[in-house]
Write a protein that holds these residues in place. Structure first.
Motif, PDB file in Angstrom:
ATOM      1  N   GLY A   1      41.327  38.081  47.968  1.00 35.11           N
ATOM      2  CA  GLY A   1      41.358  36.907  47.110  1.00 35.11           C
ATOM      3  C   GLY A   1      40.047  36.652  46.396  1.00 35.11           C
ATOM      4  O   GLY A   1      39.932  35.726  45.604  1.00 35.11           O
ATOM      5  N   LEU A   2      39.049  37.450  46.692  1.00 31.80           N
ATOM      6  CA  LEU A   2      37.750  37.344  46.026  1.00 31.80           C
ATOM      7  C   LEU A   2      37.316  38.759  45.681  1.00 31.80           C
ATOM      8  O   LEU A   2      37.705  39.697  46.353  1.00 31.80           O
ATOM      9  CB  LEU A   2      36.698  36.793  46.991  1.00 31.80           C
ATOM     10  N   SER A   3      36.471  38.927  44.635  1.00 29.52           N
ATOM     11  CA  SER A   3      35.918  40.259  44.422  1.00 29.52           C
ATOM     12  C   SER A   3      35.182  40.615  45.692  1.00 29.52           C
ATOM     13  O   SER A   3      34.593  39.752  46.341  1.00 29.52           O
ATOM     14  CB  SER A   3      34.937  40.236  43.258  1.00 29.52           C
ATOM     15  N   TYR A   4      35.216  41.870  46.047  1.00 24.59           N
ATOM     16  CA  TYR A   4      34.589  42.296  47.298  1.00 24.59           C
ATOM     17  C   TYR A   4      33.131  41.827  47.317  1.00 24.59           C
ATOM     18  O   TYR A   4      32.391  42.078  46.368  1.00 24.59           O
ATOM     19  CB  TYR A   4      34.654  43.822  47.368  1.00 24.59           C
ATOM     20  N   PRO A   5      32.685  41.108  48.335  1.00 25.72           N
ATOM     21  CA  PRO A   5      31.315  40.585  48.325  1.00 25.72           C
ATOM     22  C   PRO A   5      30.300  41.732  48.263  1.00 25.72           C
ATOM     23  O   PRO A   5      30.391  42.671  49.059  1.00 25.72           O
ATOM     24  CB  PRO A   5      31.202  39.838  49.660  1.00 25.72           C
ATOM     25  N   LYS A   6      29.386  41.629  47.339  1.00 24.83           N
ATOM     26  CA  LYS A   6      28.473  42.750  47.116  1.00 24.83           C
ATOM     27  C   LYS A   6      27.613  43.033  48.334  1.00 24.83           C
ATOM     28  O   LYS A   6      27.218  44.167  48.560  1.00 24.83           O
ATOM     29  CB  LYS A   6      27.587  42.449  45.912  1.00 24.83           C
TER      30      LYS A   6
END
Ligand code: NAI
Length: 413
Positions: A7-12
Protein backbone atom coordinates in the motif's frame (compact mmCIF):
# COMPACT_ATOMS: atom_id res chain seq x y z
CA UNK A 1 8.20 -13.59 -9.52
CA UNK A 2 8.33 -10.81 -6.94
CA UNK A 3 5.91 -8.10 -5.94
CA UNK A 4 5.35 -5.35 -3.41
CA UNK A 5 1.84 -4.89 -2.15
CA UNK A 6 2.06 -3.00 1.12
CA UNK A 7 0.00 0.00 0.00
CA UNK A 8 3.05 2.26 0.03
CA UNK A 9 6.05 2.50 -2.29
CA UNK A 10 8.61 0.16 -0.84
CA UNK A 11 10.37 2.16 1.92
CA UNK A 12 13.79 3.10 0.63
CA UNK A 13 15.40 2.43 3.98
CA UNK A 14 14.45 -1.20 3.59
CA UNK A 15 16.01 -1.49 0.16
CA UNK A 16 19.24 -3.35 0.76
CA UNK A 17 22.15 -2.08 -1.31
CA UNK A 18 25.37 -4.08 -1.50
CA UNK A 19 28.41 -2.25 -2.90
CA UNK A 20 31.60 -4.21 -3.59
CA UNK A 21 35.17 -3.63 -4.77
CA UNK A 22 35.76 -0.22 -3.19
CA UNK A 23 33.24 1.70 -5.28
CA UNK A 24 33.85 5.46 -4.97
CA UNK A 25 32.22 6.96 -1.82
CA UNK A 26 30.31 9.38 -4.06
CA UNK A 27 27.91 6.49 -4.77
CA UNK A 28 27.09 6.03 -1.06
CA UNK A 29 26.70 9.78 -0.66
CA UNK A 30 24.29 9.87 -3.59
CA UNK A 31 22.27 6.92 -2.24
CA UNK A 32 22.10 8.56 1.22
CA UNK A 33 20.98 11.90 -0.21
CA UNK A 34 18.17 10.08 -1.98
CA UNK A 35 16.91 8.26 1.09
CA UNK A 36 18.76 4.94 0.84
CA UNK A 37 20.56 4.09 4.08
CA UNK A 38 20.60 0.30 4.18
CA UNK A 39 23.96 0.05 2.43
CA UNK A 40 26.69 -2.52 2.99
CA UNK A 41 30.09 -1.84 1.42
CA UNK A 42 33.17 -4.00 0.84
CA UNK A 43 36.58 -3.04 -0.50
CA UNK A 44 37.02 -6.37 -2.22
CA UNK A 45 35.23 -8.57 -4.75
CA UNK A 46 33.14 -11.46 -3.40
CA UNK A 47 33.40 -15.02 -4.67
CA UNK A 48 30.37 -16.87 -6.02
CA UNK A 49 30.04 -18.78 -2.74
CA UNK A 50 30.13 -15.54 -0.71
CA UNK A 51 27.56 -13.97 -3.01
CA UNK A 52 25.25 -16.97 -2.71
CA UNK A 53 25.38 -16.46 1.05
CA UNK A 54 24.57 -12.77 0.88
CA UNK A 55 22.22 -12.20 -2.02
CA UNK A 56 18.89 -13.39 -0.67
CA UNK A 57 17.74 -10.00 0.61
CA UNK A 58 19.84 -7.74 -1.65
CA UNK A 59 17.81 -5.55 -4.01
CA UNK A 60 20.57 -3.50 -5.61
CA UNK A 61 24.15 -4.62 -6.06
CA UNK A 62 27.10 -2.52 -7.23
CA UNK A 63 30.21 -4.24 -8.57
CA UNK A 64 33.30 -3.38 -10.59
CA UNK A 65 35.08 -5.75 -12.94
CA UNK A 66 36.18 -8.51 -10.57
CA UNK A 67 32.89 -9.72 -9.11
CA UNK A 68 31.18 -12.26 -11.34
CA UNK A 69 27.42 -12.32 -11.22
CA UNK A 70 26.64 -15.79 -12.52
CA UNK A 71 23.32 -17.42 -13.35
CA UNK A 72 23.51 -19.27 -10.03
CA UNK A 73 23.85 -16.00 -8.12
CA UNK A 74 20.99 -14.45 -10.08
CA UNK A 75 18.71 -17.41 -9.37
CA UNK A 76 19.48 -17.12 -5.65
CA UNK A 77 18.87 -13.36 -5.55
CA UNK A 78 15.09 -13.47 -5.47
CA UNK A 79 14.71 -9.78 -4.51
CA UNK A 80 17.37 -8.39 -6.84
CA UNK A 81 16.11 -5.55 -9.02
CA UNK A 82 19.28 -4.22 -10.55
CA UNK A 83 23.01 -4.69 -10.95
CA UNK A 84 25.14 -1.58 -11.27
CA UNK A 85 28.50 -2.21 -12.94
CA UNK A 86 30.57 0.72 -11.65
CA UNK A 87 32.98 0.36 -14.57
CA UNK A 88 33.04 0.37 -18.35
CA UNK A 89 32.16 -3.23 -19.26
CA UNK A 90 29.44 -5.71 -18.35
CA UNK A 91 31.20 -9.00 -19.29
CA UNK A 92 31.34 -10.01 -15.63
CA UNK A 93 27.55 -10.35 -15.51
CA UNK A 94 25.53 -13.17 -17.07
CA UNK A 95 23.36 -10.75 -19.03
CA UNK A 96 21.05 -13.40 -20.46
CA UNK A 97 20.25 -14.79 -17.01
CA UNK A 98 19.68 -11.24 -15.72
CA UNK A 99 17.37 -10.49 -18.67
CA UNK A 100 15.30 -13.61 -18.14
CA UNK A 101 14.88 -12.67 -14.47
CA UNK A 102 13.92 -9.07 -15.30
CA UNK A 103 16.99 -7.64 -13.55
CA UNK A 104 18.16 -4.31 -14.91
CA UNK A 105 21.92 -4.00 -15.55
CA UNK A 106 23.62 -0.63 -15.85
CA UNK A 107 27.22 0.42 -16.42
CA UNK A 108 29.07 3.65 -17.09
CA UNK A 109 30.71 3.55 -20.49
CA UNK A 110 31.50 7.24 -20.85
CA UNK A 111 32.57 8.56 -17.44
CA UNK A 112 36.28 8.36 -18.24
CA UNK A 113 36.20 9.97 -21.67
CA UNK A 114 38.11 13.03 -20.52
CA UNK A 115 40.77 10.95 -18.73
CA UNK A 116 41.64 9.12 -21.95
CA UNK A 117 41.56 12.29 -24.05
CA UNK A 118 43.97 14.10 -21.72
CA UNK A 119 46.45 11.22 -21.82
CA UNK A 120 46.35 11.23 -25.62
CA UNK A 121 47.37 14.89 -25.68
CA UNK A 122 50.08 14.34 -23.04
CA UNK A 123 51.56 11.37 -24.91
CA UNK A 124 51.46 13.24 -28.23
CA UNK A 125 53.68 15.94 -26.76
CA UNK A 126 55.97 13.46 -25.00
CA UNK A 127 56.52 11.43 -28.17
CA UNK A 128 57.07 14.40 -30.46
CA UNK A 129 59.69 15.73 -28.02
CA UNK A 130 61.27 12.25 -27.67
CA UNK A 131 60.91 12.48 -23.90
CA UNK A 132 60.85 8.69 -23.24
CA UNK A 133 64.39 8.41 -24.58
CA UNK A 134 65.73 11.51 -22.83
CA UNK A 135 64.04 10.52 -19.56
CA UNK A 136 65.63 7.06 -19.65
CA UNK A 137 69.08 8.49 -20.40
CA UNK A 138 68.84 11.21 -17.72
CA UNK A 139 68.00 8.52 -15.14
CA UNK A 140 71.17 6.75 -16.21
CA UNK A 141 73.20 9.96 -15.88
CA UNK A 142 73.42 10.76 -19.61
CA UNK A 143 72.82 14.44 -20.52
CA UNK A 144 71.06 14.36 -23.93
CA UNK A 145 70.69 18.10 -24.32
CA UNK A 146 69.90 18.78 -27.95
CA UNK A 147 66.91 19.56 -30.20
CA UNK A 148 67.42 16.52 -32.42
CA UNK A 149 64.08 15.14 -33.70
CA UNK A 150 62.15 17.25 -31.17
CA UNK A 151 59.06 18.99 -32.44
CA UNK A 152 56.21 21.12 -31.16
CA UNK A 153 52.70 19.78 -31.72
CA UNK A 154 51.51 23.16 -32.97
CA UNK A 155 50.70 23.02 -36.67
CA UNK A 156 51.08 19.22 -36.88
CA UNK A 157 48.29 17.06 -38.25
CA UNK A 158 46.58 14.70 -35.82
CA UNK A 159 44.43 11.95 -37.36
CA UNK A 160 41.68 10.59 -35.14
CA UNK A 161 40.27 7.17 -36.03
CA UNK A 162 36.80 6.83 -34.48
CA UNK A 163 35.10 10.13 -33.67
CA UNK A 164 32.87 9.01 -30.81
CA UNK A 165 32.92 10.14 -27.19
CA UNK A 166 36.70 9.99 -26.78
CA UNK A 167 37.71 10.81 -30.35
CA UNK A 168 35.65 14.01 -30.37
CA UNK A 169 37.05 15.09 -26.96
CA UNK A 170 40.56 14.53 -28.28
CA UNK A 171 39.57 16.69 -31.24
CA UNK A 172 38.60 19.61 -28.99
CA UNK A 173 41.72 19.40 -26.81
CA UNK A 174 44.05 18.84 -29.78
CA UNK A 175 42.72 21.86 -31.63
CA UNK A 176 43.29 23.98 -28.54
CA UNK A 177 46.90 22.75 -28.44
CA UNK A 178 47.41 23.98 -32.00
CA UNK A 179 47.05 20.71 -33.91
CA UNK A 180 45.33 20.60 -37.30
CA UNK A 181 42.65 18.01 -36.61
CA UNK A 182 41.47 15.38 -39.12
CA UNK A 183 39.27 12.37 -38.44
CA UNK A 184 37.78 9.27 -39.99
CA UNK A 185 34.64 7.48 -38.77
CA UNK A 186 32.32 4.97 -40.42
CA UNK A 187 29.38 7.08 -39.24
CA UNK A 188 28.72 10.59 -40.57
CA UNK A 189 29.94 12.43 -37.44
CA UNK A 190 29.81 16.22 -37.41
CA UNK A 191 33.16 17.93 -36.80
CA UNK A 192 33.97 19.73 -33.55
CA UNK A 193 35.53 23.17 -34.01
CA UNK A 194 37.62 23.34 -37.17
CA UNK A 195 38.24 19.60 -37.50
CA UNK A 196 38.11 18.09 -40.99
CA UNK A 197 36.48 14.79 -41.85
CA UNK A 198 38.23 12.57 -44.37
CA UNK A 199 36.60 9.82 -46.42
CA UNK A 200 38.91 6.89 -45.82
CA UNK A 201 41.29 5.47 -43.27
CA UNK A 202 44.00 5.37 -45.95
CA UNK A 203 43.65 9.10 -46.58
CA UNK A 204 43.90 9.82 -42.85
CA UNK A 205 46.98 7.62 -42.46
CA UNK A 206 48.70 9.29 -45.41
CA UNK A 207 48.30 12.88 -44.20
CA UNK A 208 48.70 12.63 -40.40
CA UNK A 209 51.82 13.26 -38.33
CA UNK A 210 50.23 11.36 -35.47
CA UNK A 211 47.41 8.81 -35.57
CA UNK A 212 45.28 8.12 -32.50
CA UNK A 213 42.82 5.22 -32.38
CA UNK A 214 39.43 5.51 -30.66
CA UNK A 215 37.34 2.73 -32.17
CA UNK A 216 35.59 -0.12 -30.33
CA UNK A 217 36.67 -3.75 -30.62
CA UNK A 218 34.52 -5.14 -33.45
CA UNK A 219 35.20 -7.67 -36.21
CA UNK A 220 35.67 -4.63 -38.45
CA UNK A 221 38.36 -3.02 -36.28
CA UNK A 222 40.22 -6.28 -35.56
CA UNK A 223 43.85 -5.66 -36.65
CA UNK A 224 42.68 -2.49 -38.36
CA UNK A 225 46.25 -1.21 -38.16
CA UNK A 226 48.56 -3.87 -39.61
CA UNK A 227 51.65 -3.93 -41.83
CA UNK A 228 49.91 -2.35 -44.82
CA UNK A 229 48.32 0.47 -42.82
CA UNK A 230 51.57 1.22 -40.98
CA UNK A 231 53.30 1.48 -44.36
CA UNK A 232 50.61 3.96 -45.46
CA UNK A 233 51.41 6.20 -42.49
CA UNK A 234 53.74 9.14 -43.08
CA UNK A 235 57.47 8.53 -42.71
CA UNK A 236 58.49 9.27 -39.09
CA UNK A 237 54.92 9.63 -37.84
CA UNK A 238 53.55 8.43 -34.50
CA UNK A 239 50.83 5.99 -33.43
CA UNK A 240 48.70 6.00 -30.28
CA UNK A 241 46.46 3.13 -29.26
CA UNK A 242 44.43 3.77 -26.12
CA UNK A 243 41.38 1.97 -27.54
CA UNK A 244 41.52 -1.83 -27.64
CA UNK A 245 44.37 -4.33 -27.95
CA UNK A 246 42.81 -6.11 -30.91
CA UNK A 247 42.98 -3.04 -33.13
CA UNK A 248 46.77 -3.02 -33.78
CA UNK A 249 49.04 -5.79 -35.06
CA UNK A 250 51.74 -5.48 -32.41
CA UNK A 251 54.39 -7.41 -34.38
CA UNK A 252 53.89 -5.19 -37.40
CA UNK A 253 54.18 -2.14 -35.15
CA UNK A 254 57.42 -3.44 -33.66
CA UNK A 255 58.86 -3.87 -37.15
CA UNK A 256 57.74 -0.37 -38.16
CA UNK A 257 59.37 1.16 -35.06
CA UNK A 258 62.54 -0.91 -35.52
CA UNK A 259 62.84 0.27 -39.11
CA UNK A 260 62.37 3.90 -38.04
CA UNK A 261 59.30 4.38 -40.27
CA UNK A 262 57.25 4.95 -37.13
CA UNK A 263 59.06 7.47 -34.89
CA UNK A 264 57.25 6.53 -31.70
CA UNK A 265 54.15 5.01 -30.19
CA UNK A 266 52.00 5.22 -27.10
CA UNK A 267 50.26 1.96 -26.27
CA UNK A 268 47.85 1.45 -23.36
CA UNK A 269 46.02 -1.69 -24.48
CA UNK A 270 47.32 -5.08 -25.63
CA UNK A 271 46.07 -8.26 -27.32
CA UNK A 272 46.72 -10.04 -24.03
CA UNK A 273 46.65 -8.22 -20.73
CA UNK A 274 47.37 -9.48 -17.20
CA UNK A 275 44.21 -10.13 -15.20
CA UNK A 276 45.19 -8.07 -12.20
CA UNK A 277 47.52 -5.44 -10.78
CA UNK A 278 51.03 -6.61 -10.01
CA UNK A 279 50.95 -9.59 -12.40
CA UNK A 280 53.82 -10.07 -14.84
CA UNK A 281 53.37 -8.36 -18.17
CA UNK A 282 55.32 -8.96 -21.34
CA UNK A 283 55.05 -7.43 -24.78
CA UNK A 284 57.03 -7.38 -28.01
CA UNK A 285 57.06 -3.61 -27.64
CA UNK A 286 59.10 -3.56 -24.42
CA UNK A 287 62.39 -1.66 -24.59
CA UNK A 288 61.75 -0.08 -27.99
CA UNK A 289 62.98 3.52 -28.29
CA UNK A 290 60.42 6.30 -27.97
CA UNK A 291 57.59 3.92 -27.12
CA UNK A 292 55.42 4.65 -24.08
CA UNK A 293 53.78 1.58 -22.59
CA UNK A 294 51.05 2.00 -19.97
CA UNK A 295 49.04 -0.70 -18.20
CA UNK A 296 45.53 0.05 -19.57
CA UNK A 297 45.14 3.14 -17.41
CA UNK A 298 43.82 5.53 -20.07
CA UNK A 299 40.56 5.92 -18.20
CA UNK A 300 41.89 5.34 -14.69
CA UNK A 301 41.71 8.60 -12.79
CA UNK A 302 40.09 9.52 -9.50
CA UNK A 303 37.82 11.93 -11.36
CA UNK A 304 36.60 9.07 -13.57
CA UNK A 305 35.94 6.90 -10.50
CA UNK A 306 33.95 9.75 -8.94
CA UNK A 307 31.97 10.23 -12.17
CA UNK A 308 31.27 6.49 -12.43
CA UNK A 309 30.12 6.44 -8.78
CA UNK A 310 27.70 9.26 -9.43
CA UNK A 311 26.52 8.03 -12.84
CA UNK A 312 25.70 4.43 -11.93
CA UNK A 313 24.19 5.24 -8.52
CA UNK A 314 21.96 7.84 -10.21
CA UNK A 315 20.77 5.24 -12.74
CA UNK A 316 19.94 2.80 -9.90
CA UNK A 317 18.13 5.49 -7.90
CA UNK A 318 16.05 6.54 -10.93
CA UNK A 319 15.10 2.93 -11.56
CA UNK A 320 13.79 2.57 -8.01
CA UNK A 321 12.15 6.00 -7.93
CA UNK A 322 10.32 5.99 -11.24
CA UNK A 323 11.14 2.85 -13.22
CA UNK A 324 13.46 4.47 -15.76
CA UNK A 325 15.73 1.92 -17.46
CA UNK A 326 17.65 4.11 -19.92
CA UNK A 327 21.00 2.50 -20.89
CA UNK A 328 20.01 -0.85 -19.40
CA UNK A 329 21.68 -3.88 -20.97
CA UNK A 330 18.87 -6.27 -20.04
CA UNK A 331 15.42 -4.84 -19.34
CA UNK A 332 14.28 -2.78 -22.37
CA UNK A 333 15.26 0.87 -22.10
CA UNK A 334 12.42 3.24 -21.15
CA UNK A 335 12.85 6.89 -20.25
CA UNK A 336 9.82 7.63 -18.08
CA UNK A 337 8.37 10.98 -17.11
CA UNK A 338 7.74 11.75 -13.44
CA UNK A 339 4.33 10.33 -12.57
CA UNK A 340 1.73 13.00 -11.82
CA UNK A 341 -1.47 12.31 -9.86
CA UNK A 342 -1.10 8.65 -10.67
CA UNK A 343 0.15 5.38 -9.33
CA UNK A 344 2.68 3.61 -11.53
CA UNK A 345 2.71 -0.11 -12.18
CA UNK A 346 5.87 -1.68 -13.55
CA UNK A 347 5.39 -5.08 -15.17
CA UNK A 348 8.18 -7.21 -16.63
CA UNK A 349 7.12 -10.30 -18.53
CA UNK A 350 8.34 -12.87 -21.01
CA UNK A 351 7.99 -11.58 -24.55
CA UNK A 352 5.07 -13.81 -25.53
CA UNK A 353 2.00 -12.89 -27.57
CA UNK A 354 -1.09 -11.87 -25.64
CA UNK A 355 0.51 -10.60 -22.41
CA UNK A 356 -0.32 -6.97 -23.04
CA UNK A 357 -3.94 -7.66 -23.89
CA UNK A 358 -4.25 -9.80 -20.74
CA UNK A 359 -2.82 -6.91 -18.66
CA UNK A 360 -5.25 -4.47 -20.27
CA UNK A 361 -8.27 -6.68 -19.80
CA UNK A 362 -7.25 -7.28 -16.18
CA UNK A 363 -7.29 -3.50 -15.63
CA UNK A 364 -10.56 -2.96 -17.45
CA UNK A 365 -12.17 -5.82 -15.46
CA UNK A 366 -11.23 -3.90 -12.33
CA UNK A 367 -12.51 -0.67 -13.83
CA UNK A 368 -9.11 1.00 -13.53
CA UNK A 369 -8.48 4.09 -15.57
CA UNK A 370 -5.13 4.09 -17.42
CA UNK A 371 -3.57 7.57 -17.64
CA UNK A 372 -0.39 6.61 -19.43
CA UNK A 373 1.14 3.48 -20.88
CA UNK A 374 4.72 2.80 -21.98
CA UNK A 375 5.97 -0.41 -23.50
CA UNK A 376 9.21 -1.76 -24.87
CA UNK A 377 10.28 -5.28 -25.67
CA UNK A 378 13.47 -7.09 -26.59
CA UNK A 379 14.07 -10.61 -27.86
CA UNK A 380 13.28 -12.16 -24.47
CA UNK A 381 11.19 -9.85 -22.31
CA UNK A 382 8.76 -6.96 -22.35
CA UNK A 383 8.61 -4.02 -19.95
CA UNK A 384 5.27 -2.29 -19.61
CA UNK A 385 4.67 0.72 -17.39
CA UNK A 386 1.12 1.83 -16.57
CA UNK A 387 0.20 5.08 -14.89
CA UNK A 388 -3.23 4.53 -13.35
CA UNK A 389 -5.78 6.67 -11.63
CA UNK A 390 -5.17 7.05 -7.88
CA UNK A 391 -8.71 5.93 -7.32
CA UNK A 392 -8.02 2.25 -7.90
CA UNK A 393 -8.58 -1.24 -6.65
CA UNK A 394 -5.66 -2.19 -4.41
CA UNK A 395 -5.80 -5.82 -5.53
CA UNK A 396 -4.49 -4.80 -8.94
CA UNK A 397 -0.88 -5.81 -8.32
CA UNK A 398 -1.90 -9.19 -7.03
CA UNK A 399 -4.02 -9.72 -10.15
CA UNK A 400 -1.31 -8.51 -12.51
CA UNK A 401 1.26 -10.76 -10.89
CA UNK A 402 -0.93 -13.70 -11.91
CA UNK A 403 -0.95 -12.75 -15.58
CA UNK A 404 0.66 -15.60 -17.49
CA UNK A 405 4.41 -15.08 -18.27
CA UNK A 406 4.84 -12.38 -15.59
CA UNK A 407 8.43 -12.12 -14.28
CA UNK A 408 8.27 -9.14 -11.92
CA UNK A 409 5.76 -6.47 -10.93
CA UNK A 410 6.15 -3.42 -8.76
CA UNK A 411 3.98 -0.43 -7.90
CA UNK A 412 5.06 3.14 -7.17
CA UNK A 413 2.60 5.20 -5.14
P1 NAI B 1 32.28 5.44 -28.84
O1 NAI B 1 31.40 4.29 -29.10
O2 NAI B 1 31.73 6.69 -28.28
O3 NAI B 1 33.04 5.83 -30.21
C1 NAI B 1 33.56 4.89 -31.11
C2 NAI B 1 33.53 5.51 -32.50
O4 NAI B 1 34.22 4.63 -33.40
C3 NAI B 1 32.11 5.70 -33.05
O5 NAI B 1 31.96 7.02 -33.52
C4 NAI B 1 32.03 4.69 -34.20
O6 NAI B 1 31.20 5.10 -35.24
C5 NAI B 1 33.49 4.62 -34.63
N1 NAI B 1 33.84 3.40 -35.35
C6 NAI B 1 33.38 2.14 -35.16
N2 NAI B 1 33.95 1.30 -36.04
C7 NAI B 1 34.77 2.05 -36.82
C8 NAI B 1 35.63 1.75 -37.91
N3 NAI B 1 35.74 0.51 -38.38
N4 NAI B 1 36.31 2.76 -38.46
C9 NAI B 1 36.19 4.03 -38.01
N5 NAI B 1 35.39 4.37 -36.98
C10 NAI B 1 34.69 3.39 -36.38
O7 NAI B 1 33.47 4.87 -27.93
P2 NAI B 1 34.43 5.69 -26.96
O8 NAI B 1 33.82 5.84 -25.64
O9 NAI B 1 34.91 6.91 -27.68
O10 NAI B 1 35.62 4.64 -26.80
C11 NAI B 1 36.54 4.38 -27.84
C12 NAI B 1 37.46 3.24 -27.47
O11 NAI B 1 38.22 3.58 -26.31
C13 NAI B 1 36.76 1.92 -27.14
O12 NAI B 1 37.48 0.88 -27.76
C14 NAI B 1 36.90 1.79 -25.65
O13 NAI B 1 36.94 0.44 -25.25
C15 NAI B 1 38.25 2.46 -25.43
N6 NAI B 1 38.47 2.94 -24.07
C16 NAI B 1 39.71 2.75 -23.52
C17 NAI B 1 39.98 3.17 -22.24
C18 NAI B 1 41.33 2.98 -21.64
O14 NAI B 1 41.45 2.89 -20.41
N7 NAI B 1 42.38 2.93 -22.42
C19 NAI B 1 38.94 3.80 -21.41
C20 NAI B 1 37.70 4.03 -22.11
C21 NAI B 1 37.48 3.59 -23.39
Amino acid sequence: MSQETDGLSYPKDQIKVLLLEGIHPKAVENFNQNGFHNIETYDVALSEAELLDKMEDVQLIGIRSKTHITEKVIKKASKLKAIGCFCIGTNQVDLKAATLDGITVFNSPYSNTRSVAELVIAESIMLMRRIPLRDKEAHKGVWLKDAKESYEVRGKKIGIVGYGHIGSQVSVLAENMGFDVFYYDIEPKLPMGNATRVDSLKQLLEISDIITLHVPATPDTHMMIGKEELAQMKEKSFLLNLARGSVVDINALKEAVDSGHIAGAGIDVYPEEPESKGEKFSSELQNLPNVILTPHIGGSTLEAQYNIGLDVSTKLIKLIDNGTTVDSHTVPSLNLPVQKDAHRILHIHENKPGVLSEINSCLSDMDINILGQYLKTNEYIGYVVLDIDKDYNDRVLEKLSKVKHTIKTRILY
